[in-house]
Write an enzyme that holds these catalytic residues in place. Structure first.
Site, PDB file in Angstrom:
ATOM      1  N   HIS A  14      -7.579  -2.115   5.080  1.00  0.00           N
ATOM      2  CA  HIS A  14      -6.643  -1.107   4.569  1.00  0.00           C
ATOM      3  C   HIS A  14      -6.308  -0.118   5.680  1.00  0.00           C
ATOM      4  O   HIS A  14      -6.952   0.918   5.840  1.00  0.00           O
ATOM      5  CB  HIS A  14      -7.236  -0.367   3.364  1.00  0.00           C
ATOM      6  CG  HIS A  14      -6.214   0.393   2.578  1.00  0.00           C
ATOM      7  ND1 HIS A  14      -5.865   0.058   1.291  1.00  0.00           N
ATOM      8  CD2 HIS A  14      -5.443   1.458   2.895  1.00  0.00           C
ATOM      9  CE1 HIS A  14      -4.933   0.897   0.848  1.00  0.00           C
ATOM     10  NE2 HIS A  14      -4.667   1.765   1.819  1.00  0.00           N
ATOM     11  N   GLU A 204      -5.300   5.267  -7.485  1.00  0.00           N
ATOM     12  CA  GLU A 204      -5.776   6.399  -6.684  1.00  0.00           C
ATOM     13  C   GLU A 204      -5.191   7.678  -7.264  1.00  0.00           C
ATOM     14  O   GLU A 204      -5.917   8.514  -7.791  1.00  0.00           O
ATOM     15  CB  GLU A 204      -5.402   6.266  -5.212  1.00  0.00           C
ATOM     16  CG  GLU A 204      -5.979   7.414  -4.386  1.00  0.00           C
ATOM     17  CD  GLU A 204      -5.467   7.452  -2.953  1.00  0.00           C
ATOM     18  OE1 GLU A 204      -6.219   7.943  -2.092  1.00  0.00           O
ATOM     19  OE2 GLU A 204      -4.329   7.026  -2.712  1.00  0.00           O
ATOM     20  N   ASP A 282      -7.299   3.776   5.852  1.00  0.00           N
ATOM     21  CA  ASP A 282      -6.014   4.170   5.290  1.00  0.00           C
ATOM     22  C   ASP A 282      -5.067   4.680   6.380  1.00  0.00           C
ATOM     23  O   ASP A 282      -4.290   3.901   6.936  1.00  0.00           O
ATOM     24  CB  ASP A 282      -6.216   5.206   4.193  1.00  0.00           C
ATOM     25  CG  ASP A 282      -5.079   5.240   3.183  1.00  0.00           C
ATOM     26  OD1 ASP A 282      -4.101   4.502   3.384  1.00  0.00           O
ATOM     27  OD2 ASP A 282      -5.158   5.994   2.201  1.00  0.00           O
TER      28      ASP A 282
END
Length: 351
Positions: A14, A204, A282
């Site tokens: 990710h 999220e 991220d």
């Protein structure tokens, strides 16, 4: 005994393209272009982003868009891929799946196809030269029209393959409060038919219902984030039953204010529920933490011991599209990492 997490073999599943950029690279690129970056990004890095309300997300997106606007050339695009691979190698990563939406870069390099080909070519080059294999996830934006997502899915399918320098997955990103995942089923069908991993974001900014919708509409292999599945036992049980890997990014969860502190991120509870987990960074450019930091957070804030960290690393590899030879080599070195003392852990090596 606490072994160094930077030598623990792992996969990174990710990581966003612009969000992976080094802060120093952004500053240099902005200077060369004469671009003026927001003071919130330049004066106090990493920026303060906390709050999950619309203003909080807008703050994050505004800074991300400002950084992305500096990516205007093939050279910058190649540099981002190369430096991300270099940074991952330094942290023990054996396989990186970088997520990119070529739409934003296409006007500067000759179109969508050319933008994706640049990223794929550089991913292939750095994979051949170094210890990290790089696969590419093409990600559509849920705030654009679903037909745009179908266009990207077809492009991804044309470049689908196995191993480094190939498109290995198709995702859906951006503010999950806008654009219902059901609207993108057509794009997911195209990608799935091409054999791509289905890896949309969900759960999220929104709760467990968003995870349920993602499971039903996308039939994903992985879910980006998915942490709020913890809020509904039935949803979490389905995640576990279906073997869906959750790409958990503790640093960004705290950075965006989804959870107040690293200890509040439900990583431990997800792990103990039997969920498959792959830690991810991220957007290091905005959150100020990379992959190894997520493992350190799991250790310091959640009490993961070395055997459990090794288990997280194994799950990251199992949830990846890395070649089997890469996985087998990494699995062997994870065992060696656990058997070594803290001064004798194995270093990252090339397959």
């Amino acid at each position: 005994m606490s072994r160094p997490v930077s030598t623990l073999p792992k996969a990174h599943l990710h990581l966003h393209f612009t969000g992976s950029m080094r802060f120093s690279t952004l500053m240099q690129t902005a200077r060369e272009q004469g671009a003026r970056l927001p003071r919130a990004l330049v004066d106090d890095w990493p920026p303060q982003l906390a709050a999950v309300d619309e203003r909080g997300w807008f703050r994050f997106q505004r800074l991300y868009d400002a950084a992305r606007a500096c990516v205007r050339s093939e050279g910058t695009m190649r540099r981002i891929v190369a430096e991300a691979a270099e940074d991952d190698a330094a942290e023990g990563s054996r396989w990186l799946e970088m997520q990119v939406d070529p739409t934003s870069y296409a006007p500067h390099v000759g179109g969508l196809t050319r933008a994706l080909e640049i990223v794929l070519d550089e991913a292939r080059r750095v994979s051949e030269a170094g210890p990290v294999g790089v696969g590419i996830v093409v990600a559509a934006s849920r705030i654009r029209h679903p037909l745009d997502a179908r266009t990207l899915a077809r492009l991804a399918a044309q470049h689908a393959g196995e191993g480094p320098g190939s498109v290995i997955g198709f995702g859906l990103s951006n503010d999950e409060r806008r654009g219902h995942v059901e609207e993108f089923e057509g794009a997911f069908r195209i990608a799935r038919k091409a054999g791509l991993a289905i890896v949309p974001h969900g759960g999220e900014l929104l709760g467990a219902d968003a995870v349920r919708s993602t499971l039903e509409a996308a039939r994903p292999d992985r879910i980006g984030h998915g942490v709020r599945s913890i809020e509904d036992p039935e949803v979490l049980a389905e995640v576990v039953r279906e073997g869906v890997t959750l790409e958990v990014c503790p640093g960004s969860n705290v950075g965006l204010g989804v959870y107040g502190t690293p200890s509040d991120v439900p990583l431990r509870r997800l792990y103990e529920s039997g969920a498959r987990i792959a830690l991810g960074a991220d957007d290091p450019l905005l959150f100020g933490s990379r992959l190894a930091d997520q493992y350190e957070l799991a250790r310091a804030a959640q009490g993961f011991d070395d055997a459990e960290l090794a288990d997280l690393a194994r799950m990251s590899l199992e949830g990846s599209r890395a070649p089997q030879a890469t996985k087998d080599s990494a699995f062997a070195d994870i065992r060696a990492w656990l058997e070594a003392d803290d001064t004798d852990a194995p270093s990252t090596r090339q397959d």
